[in-house]
Design a protein around this motif. Sequence first.
Motif, short mmCIF file in Angstrom:
data_model
loop_
_atom_site.label_atom_id
_atom_site.label_comp_id
_atom_site.label_asym_id
_atom_site.label_seq_id
_atom_site.Cartn_x
_atom_site.Cartn_y
_atom_site.Cartn_z
N ALA A 55 0.84 -1.19 0.00
CA ALA A 55 0.00 0.00 0.00
C ALA A 55 0.87 1.24 0.00
O ALA A 55 2.07 1.19 0.34
CB ALA A 55 -0.92 -0.01 1.22
N LEU A 61 -4.36 1.02 -1.95
CA LEU A 61 -3.74 -0.05 -2.73
C LEU A 61 -2.62 0.49 -3.60
O LEU A 61 -2.79 1.48 -4.32
CB LEU A 61 -4.81 -0.73 -3.60
CG LEU A 61 -4.28 -1.78 -4.59
CD1 LEU A 61 -3.66 -2.96 -3.86
CD2 LEU A 61 -5.42 -2.26 -5.50
N ALA A 112 -8.27 -3.66 4.73
CA ALA A 112 -8.55 -3.16 3.38
C ALA A 112 -10.04 -3.23 3.07
O ALA A 112 -10.60 -2.33 2.43
CB ALA A 112 -7.76 -3.98 2.36
N TRP A 116 -10.93 0.31 1.79
CA TRP A 116 -10.74 0.49 0.36
C TRP A 116 -12.07 0.48 -0.40
O TRP A 116 -13.07 -0.07 0.09
CB TRP A 116 -9.85 -0.61 -0.20
CG TRP A 116 -8.42 -0.52 0.19
CD1 TRP A 116 -7.82 0.43 0.97
CD2 TRP A 116 -7.39 -1.45 -0.16
NE1 TRP A 116 -6.49 0.17 1.11
CE2 TRP A 116 -6.19 -0.97 0.43
CE3 TRP A 116 -7.36 -2.61 -0.92
CZ2 TRP A 116 -4.98 -1.65 0.27
CZ3 TRP A 116 -6.16 -3.29 -1.08
CH2 TRP A 116 -4.99 -2.81 -0.49
N ALA A 121 -10.80 -3.94 -2.87
CA ALA A 121 -10.87 -4.98 -1.85
C ALA A 121 -11.23 -6.33 -2.45
O ALA A 121 -10.70 -7.37 -2.03
CB ALA A 121 -11.88 -4.59 -0.78
#
Length: 313
Positions: A55, A61, A112, A116, A121
């Motif tokens: 990350a 990400l 995540a 995210w 994800a």
Amino acid sequence: MTDPAPFAFVEAGADAACRAALDRADRLRDDAAALAALWPQARVILLDEQGHALADADGRLCAPRGAQVSEGPGGAGAGVFLGLDADGGAWFALDAALAAFRAPRTLDLRSAAALWPAFDASVFAQARAMQHWRRRHRHCGVCGGEVAFARGGWLGRCARCEAEHYPRTDPAVIVAVSDGERLLLGRQRSWPPRRWSVLAGFVEPGETLEQTVAREVLEETGVRVRRCRYLASQPWPFPGSLMLGFVAAAEPDAARAGDELEEARWFTREDVLAASARGEWGGADDDGEGPVLSPGISISRWLIGRWLAGERA
């Protein structure tokens, strides 16, 4: 509906039920030349030894282009071809140790999933599940020979007996059980304090899903299920399950904890509403005493919400 969970979670019959985050593009898995051509511009999710994704400094990400990572996806399925996005861009997964690329930090899948976007994800979940399967199937279960991976990383073939091995997903039921007025919840010893959830269990050989619902509820709580109905499914990549969500009607039997639970009991609607208001870990005004419910990313929490909304078997 509003999608509360990132792992391709959809209701039965929902418009999005046939859409995945990526086109898995099975047609390309046998085409090594096509995969090599896609690699330079492809996005690559890099996973460390713990299955955490690379990350950036803000925790988002970090999926560099293939050309930034290595000259190609590598032999023997080293780079797993995940599929194509809506714009036709390719996505791969690769062990970070094989990549000439570094990032400021890593993030685990549960974090995540909560932070995210659903697409990121979901792709991370796919990559993590594939990594888990490949690391635990390096030797053939038939003869013990070494397994080499092919078809973009999706097929394991034994070098000795040529047996073929494919990624596995374990089906499990998860069910909101009600006696008409109350909801049946349980808690495991390993869970955080005060955490309660609906009941779940793995499907055994020779069972229908409905039989699994009845058996698991009876084994875990002593409560007899009269009927059940399927509602939704959710991949649960911890490490590789498919949760099949049901709502069930049951007898108002006294609940008792079986071997797998620390405690099981019936909750009134008021109890469940109060637990839901506390959030996943208890809020600022929490007295530190009442139960809290399963995380919002889970189908478990969604099933509880459906029960509160009046869903019945």
